[in-house]
Design a protein around this motif. Structure first.
Motif, mmCIF file in Angstrom:
data_model
loop_
_atom_site.group_PDB
_atom_site.id
_atom_site.type_symbol
_atom_site.label_atom_id
_atom_site.label_comp_id
_atom_site.label_asym_id
_atom_site.label_seq_id
_atom_site.Cartn_x
_atom_site.Cartn_y
_atom_site.Cartn_z
ATOM 1 N N MET A 5 -7.143 8.813 -6.948
ATOM 2 C CA MET A 5 -7.157 7.758 -5.945
ATOM 3 C C MET A 5 -6.058 8.011 -4.912
ATOM 4 O O MET A 5 -4.959 8.434 -5.246
ATOM 5 N N ILE A 6 -6.385 7.765 -3.650
ATOM 6 C CA ILE A 6 -5.428 7.937 -2.551
ATOM 7 C C ILE A 6 -5.096 6.555 -1.994
ATOM 8 O O ILE A 6 -5.993 5.799 -1.622
ATOM 9 N N GLU A 7 -3.814 6.240 -1.945
ATOM 10 C CA GLU A 7 -3.387 4.935 -1.457
ATOM 11 C C GLU A 7 -2.455 5.084 -0.251
ATOM 12 O O GLU A 7 -1.461 5.812 -0.306
ATOM 13 N N PHE A 8 -2.785 4.414 0.818
ATOM 14 C CA PHE A 8 -1.932 4.328 2.003
ATOM 15 C C PHE A 8 -1.242 2.969 1.978
ATOM 16 O O PHE A 8 -1.902 1.933 1.931
ATOM 17 N N ARG A 9 0.087 2.982 2.012
ATOM 18 C CA ARG A 9 0.848 1.736 1.981
ATOM 19 C C ARG A 9 1.785 1.657 3.177
ATOM 20 O O ARG A 9 2.762 2.407 3.291
ATOM 21 N N ASN A 10 1.460 0.772 4.093
ATOM 22 C CA ASN A 10 2.305 0.503 5.268
ATOM 23 C C ASN A 10 2.652 1.788 6.030
ATOM 24 O O ASN A 10 3.799 2.001 6.432
ATOM 25 N N VAL A 11 1.650 2.633 6.235
ATOM 26 C CA VAL A 11 1.880 3.920 6.888
ATOM 27 C C VAL A 11 1.852 3.764 8.409
ATOM 28 O O VAL A 11 0.910 3.187 8.970
ATOM 29 N N SER A 12 2.896 4.283 9.052
ATOM 30 C CA SER A 12 2.992 4.278 10.512
ATOM 31 C C SER A 12 3.443 5.647 10.986
ATOM 32 O O SER A 12 4.170 6.354 10.280
ATOM 33 N N LYS A 13 3.023 6.019 12.191
ATOM 34 C CA LYS A 13 3.418 7.297 12.776
ATOM 35 C C LYS A 13 3.627 7.119 14.272
ATOM 36 O O LYS A 13 2.729 6.676 14.992
ATOM 37 N N VAL A 14 4.845 7.454 14.729
ATOM 38 C CA VAL A 14 5.179 7.410 16.147
ATOM 39 C C VAL A 14 5.480 8.830 16.600
ATOM 40 O O VAL A 14 6.313 9.528 16.008
#
Length: 252
Positions: free
Chosen positions: A1-10
């Motif tokens: 399973m792949i989980e994205f948690r509060n991911v941001s990219k600037v």
């Protein structure tokens, strides 16, 4: 399973490509990321596959943060096909295996067949040893945009990684060839977790889950039917594409 948690990219330019993304891709899913241009789709998969290592938030694979996985190990976990394909002036076999050393020829031919490009290569004098590009050899093979994308898919299949990521892999294919790739890809990846990015929503209707990105965040998630029933972002994208296709047929 792949989980994205509060991911941001600037990006260095100050542009925020991904903003506080939270979603989960289940093991074995045949999933799609969709959204308008600039919604953050490609950025997310580049973070996931290790091409971008600077970002905020956390991504977990099987409960382990990818920050704790070396870049080399992360590369081995993913078979990735991007829209821009670069074929090297090496042999066909080397372009598929990424190596000039000993390879499993049977596995190479199998990958080429499953990607739908075996016939062209099997008819050449040297087969897998045929050079690519004529500027290295006057008998070198040249490939169209669609054929190059099929070679890239064969390369991903040969790598045989636990996860497949495909960023607009059929952009240079005609409608029939594109339909064929999508219809059989779930089978040829042996039910491994597969994430597609696609701008043509007609291809996503059979997905286990569709993740709809808007302004760098996942606005909606569900099957094609579930998302249409919500009358949200996905329905607007779907209706807009249906209108464009109808208009094209009327003016043809």
């Amino acid at each position: 399973m792949i989980e994205f948690r509060n991911v941001s990219k600037v990006y260095d330019t100050g542009t925020e490509a991904v903003h506080n993304a939270n979603f989960t891709i289940n093991k074995g899913d045949f999933a799609f990321l969709v959204g308008s241009s600039g919604s953050g789709k490609s950025t997310l998969i580049k973070i996931l596959s290790g091409l971008f290592r600077e970002y905020e938030g956390e991504i977990y694979i099987g409960g382990r943060s990818i920050r704790d996985i070396s870049t080399k190990s992360l590369y081995k976990m993913f078979s990735v096909v991007f829209q821009d394909i670069n074929l090297l002036a090496y042999t066909v076999g080397e372009n598929i295996t990424g190596s000039s050393g000993k390879s499993d020829e049977k596995k190479v031919w199998s990958a080429l067949e499953r990607a739908g490009v075996k016939e062209k290569i099997s008819h050449t004098e040297k087969g897998l040893n045929q050079l690519v590009h004529k500027y290295m050899d006057e008998k070198g093979l040249e490939f169209s945009g669609g054929e190059s994308q099929k070679l890239a898919i064969a390369r991903a299949l040969y790598k045989d990684a636990p996860f497949y990521i495909l960023d607009e892999p059929t952009a240079s294919l005609d409608a029939l060839a594109e339909k064929e790739i999508y219809e059989k890809f779930e089978k040829i990846t042996d039910n491994r977790t597969t994430v597609f990015i696609s701008h043509r929503l007609a291809n996503v209707t059979g997905a286990d889950n569709i993740y709809v990105l808007e302004s760098g965040n996942v606005a909606e998630c569900g099957t094609h039917e579930e998302l249409l029933d919500r009358h949200g972002v996905y329905e607007k994208l779907w209706n807009a594409q249906q209108e464009l296709e109808s208009f094209g047929k009327e003016t043809a």
